[in-house]
Design a protein around this motif. Sequence first.
Motif, PDB file in Angstrom:
ATOM      1  N   LYS A  89     -14.029 -20.408   3.845  1.00 35.52           N
ATOM      2  CA  LYS A  89     -15.118 -19.413   4.549  1.00 35.52           C
ATOM      3  C   LYS A  89     -14.298 -18.102   5.201  1.00 35.52           C
ATOM      4  N   ASN A  90     -12.995 -18.202   5.147  1.00 40.14           N
ATOM      5  CA  ASN A  90     -12.412 -17.122   5.649  1.00 40.14           C
ATOM      6  C   ASN A  90     -11.027 -16.906   5.078  1.00 40.14           C
ATOM      7  N   THR A 123     -12.807 -23.140  -2.196  1.00 43.24           N
ATOM      8  CA  THR A 123     -13.698 -22.445  -1.793  1.00 43.24           C
ATOM      9  C   THR A 123     -13.669 -22.106  -0.330  1.00 43.24           C
ATOM     10  N   LYS A 162     -11.083 -14.106  -1.165  1.00 42.14           N
ATOM     11  CA  LYS A 162     -11.785 -15.506  -1.407  1.00 42.14           C
ATOM     12  C   LYS A 162     -12.181 -15.561  -2.667  1.00 42.14           C
TER      13      LYS A 162
END
Length: 242
Positions: free
Chosen positions: A70-71, A68, A58
């Motif tokens: 989340k996964n 950016t 990430k």
Amino acid sequence: MTKSILLSLAILSLTACAKEEPKITKFVCTTKPIQPIENLKIIDKPIDFGAERIAMTKEYIKTHYGKTVKNIEIVPKIIVLHWTAEMDFERSFNRLKPQRLLTDRKDIAKASQLNVSAQFLVDRDGTIYRLMPENWMARHVIGLNYSSIGVENVGGKGNKVDDLTKAQRQANLDLIRYLKHKYPSIQYLIGHHEYTQMEKTPLWLERDKGYRTVKSDPGAKFMAEMREGVKDLLLKMPPKGK
């Protein structure tokens, strides 16, 4: 019965058969569906991909691609073929297995401590191993990781010689077909040595203009064979020139 009556009956019979046999359309269709590879064997042999590696992935995405997330899931659009420059499967696997970069990779260490990886590793006998989820981002090619699936091949002695076996060549062809069937989003087939040519495409995301390495794998001959073997898939080459 007269010849004219017999001819009329024959025409009617052929017309009726054509209506009853819809499969005839396959002979006039201008595009062919991509067929799955029958009985393709893929062995799962996971590398270490825990919370630390996910977090570093990430951070890599944020630093190098300005995103950016989340996964670490990706939408595959490129298949990138490689060789490991190791002649032994276990040594090749063990270089990809740890979560953090090995100490001898000073050439890319400044960019991130995230270890290099690939979704697949093909052994000398053609056995295909899946090292991580196919739609998770692997660090295997500068600028294109966020949209690509990497296929490593055990071989490339001295990082100079295309010594990949006949079995590996067939395994790569089968794997390319498997991936294109599973992910219709895939548009490109490239060799690692061609990666900088992709800077001309919207898929190139690298923000650090000084972060480049020179690659020779898997070579022009290997890529020409792969492209010839899957030419019906209509996968694109990278734009010519840098």
